[in-house]
Write an enzyme that holds these catalytic residues in place. Structure first.
Site, PDB file in Angstrom:
ATOM      1  N   LYS A  28     -27.495  19.925 -33.610  1.00  0.00           N
ATOM      2  CA  LYS A  28     -27.001  19.261 -34.823  1.00  0.00           C
ATOM      3  C   LYS A  28     -27.303  17.763 -34.810  1.00  0.00           C
ATOM      4  O   LYS A  28     -27.223  17.114 -35.851  1.00  0.00           O
ATOM      5  CB  LYS A  28     -25.504  19.499 -35.008  1.00  0.00           C
ATOM      6  CG  LYS A  28     -24.605  18.841 -33.995  1.00  0.00           C
ATOM      7  CD  LYS A  28     -23.137  19.105 -34.321  1.00  0.00           C
ATOM      8  CE  LYS A  28     -22.213  18.409 -33.342  1.00  0.00           C
ATOM      9  NZ  LYS A  28     -20.782  18.639 -33.650  1.00  0.00           N
ATOM     10  N   ASP A  29     -27.639  17.183 -33.626  1.00  0.00           N
ATOM     11  CA  ASP A  29     -27.971  15.763 -33.551  1.00  0.00           C
ATOM     12  C   ASP A  29     -29.421  15.471 -33.909  1.00  0.00           C
ATOM     13  O   ASP A  29     -29.792  14.313 -34.093  1.00  0.00           O
ATOM     14  CB  ASP A  29     -27.709  15.227 -32.129  1.00  0.00           C
ATOM     15  CG  ASP A  29     -26.240  15.205 -31.761  1.00  0.00           C
ATOM     16  OD1 ASP A  29     -25.400  15.166 -32.690  1.00  0.00           O
ATOM     17  OD2 ASP A  29     -25.929  15.221 -30.557  1.00  0.00           O
ATOM     18  N   ARG A  60     -10.969  11.557 -27.595  1.00  0.00           N
ATOM     19  CA  ARG A  60     -10.450  12.151 -28.832  1.00  0.00           C
ATOM     20  C   ARG A  60      -9.194  12.983 -28.571  1.00  0.00           C
ATOM     21  O   ARG A  60      -8.219  12.899 -29.316  1.00  0.00           O
ATOM     22  CB  ARG A  60     -11.541  12.998 -29.499  1.00  0.00           C
ATOM     23  CG  ARG A  60     -12.725  12.151 -29.962  1.00  0.00           C
ATOM     24  CD  ARG A  60     -13.809  12.955 -30.638  1.00  0.00           C
ATOM     25  NE  ARG A  60     -14.959  12.108 -30.919  1.00  0.00           N
ATOM     26  CZ  ARG A  60     -15.728  12.202 -31.997  1.00  0.00           C
ATOM     27  NH1 ARG A  60     -15.457  13.111 -32.905  1.00  0.00           N
ATOM     28  NH2 ARG A  60     -16.746  11.399 -32.168  1.00  0.00           N
ATOM     29  N   ARG A  95     -14.047   7.635 -33.063  1.00  0.00           N
ATOM     30  CA  ARG A  95     -15.240   7.788 -32.238  1.00  0.00           C
ATOM     31  C   ARG A  95     -14.786   8.093 -30.825  1.00  0.00           C
ATOM     32  O   ARG A  95     -13.612   8.096 -30.524  1.00  0.00           O
ATOM     33  CB  ARG A  95     -16.071   6.485 -32.231  1.00  0.00           C
ATOM     34  CG  ARG A  95     -16.933   6.227 -33.454  1.00  0.00           C
ATOM     35  CD  ARG A  95     -18.112   7.161 -33.590  1.00  0.00           C
ATOM     36  NE  ARG A  95     -18.895   7.340 -32.377  1.00  0.00           N
ATOM     37  CZ  ARG A  95     -19.896   6.567 -32.000  1.00  0.00           C
ATOM     38  NH1 ARG A  95     -20.247   5.523 -32.722  1.00  0.00           N
ATOM     39  NH2 ARG A  95     -20.575   6.827 -30.902  1.00  0.00           N
TER      40      ARG A  95
END
Length: 321
Positions: A83-84, A159, A153
């Site tokens: 996905k990056d 997180r 972030r």
């Protein structure tokens, strides 16, 4: 030492998640080749910048340094979270393998083991993804939930720490990432695909190497999963077509529809919307499982055209140039 016995150099980001998934690929490559694989840790701009991903461009910030190392011959191949990857593939590099995909869903990690729909009024949910914000807010609007999405972030530990220390009520992460670092037990809710469509390519890895290394391409190709590859190709072609005319966050997932053990069709779903969830365009299409790269590309482009016709291009104001 002969060329075939020399250790292969695998370029990887330094994060705990990147190292975990790169070690998995390294082990698989060693099994296929009989050669040892050494990890070469590379710092990318996305790793050192503290800005929000949307502000620093998002796409490509985690892969450019790895691709530079490949181009310079400093590593033999690189592992990315698919996905990056930008949707445009450099001519000098080839996507040699897309292994079997992990769970593509997003997950919630909330205080007190809460599910998404059980969060209290005014609950603060952290995510670094405008795509997740858009869909969480849209679901909340449609189901009478009162939530606040908060841009964050940081790595997985950072997180999760926001929840553990009480700064946030919950965070949303990718199931695959938590699985790869052995922390799925912290998930309090697996978010349905009908609630939040994942990012194009989410849960899949990309193994990339130089286009002129034919032997290595063939070897790495043994790790390729054809179903995963056509699925992510369809998703990424949808993203590429939408990026040409829309700057709003995009979710997409292609999955296989089976009758018993027999795969019958592929369904591609796409969503694009404003981050506050007030305006969304969602479409899906179903057809034969693509047998070629071009067929998968056409599936994605076709759905993107339908979404643009439904107003996707206007969701974030000016068309992307």
């Amino acid at each position: 030492m002969s060329g075939m016995s020399k250790a292969l150099r695998l370029g990887t980001r330094r994060s705990r998640l990147a190292l975990a998934q790169s070690r998995q690929v390294a082990d698989a490559v060693s099994r296929v080749t009989g050669r040892s694989v050494e990890l070469v840790e590379i710092t990318t701009y996305g790793d050192v910048s503290r800005e929000q991903l949307a502000q620093i461009g998002g796409t490509g910030v985690f892969v450019t340094a790895l691709r530079d190392a490949l181009a310079k011959g400093e590593v033999d191949f690189a592992v990315h979270s698919l996905k990056d990857l930008p949707t445009t593939q450099p001519e000098e590099l080839v996507l040699a393998a897309v292994p079997v995909r992990e769970d593509p869903r997003d997950v919630l990690v909330a205080r007190d083991a809460l599910k998404f729909t059980d969060l209290p009024r005014g609950a603060r949910i952290g995510t670094g993804s405008p795509r997740r914000m858009a869909q969480l807010n849209a679901y909340a609007r449609g189901h009478g939930l009162d939530i606040e999405t908060v841009a964050i972030r940081g790595n997985v530990d950072t997180r999760l720490g926001y929840v553990h220390d009480g700064a946030l009520d919950a965070v949303v992460l990718a199931a695959a990432g938590l699985s790869r670092i052995g922390r799925l037990d912290e998930v309090t809710d697996f978010l349905s695909i009908d609630t939040v469509l994942p990012a194009p390519g989410q849960g899949a890895l990309a193994i990339e190497c130089a286009a002129d290394h034919a032997d290595l391409i063939a070897t790495l190709g043994e790790l390729d999963d054809p179903f995963t590859r056509v699925a992510v190709t369809a998703e990424r072609s949808l993203l590429a077509a939408l990026e040409a005319g829309c700057s709003a966050p995009v979710g997409a997932l292609a999955d296989l529809l089976a009758d018993g053990q027999i795969v019958k069709e592929m369904r591609l779903r796409g969503v694009v919307g404003t981050t506050d969830g007030s305006r969304m365009v969602q479409q899906s299409t179903t057809g034969p499982v693509p047998e070629t790269h071009d067929q998968a590309m056409m599936l994605g482009r076709g759905l993107a055209a339908e979404m643009l016709a439904q107003g996707a291009a206007g969701l974030m104001g000016e068309r992307a140039q």
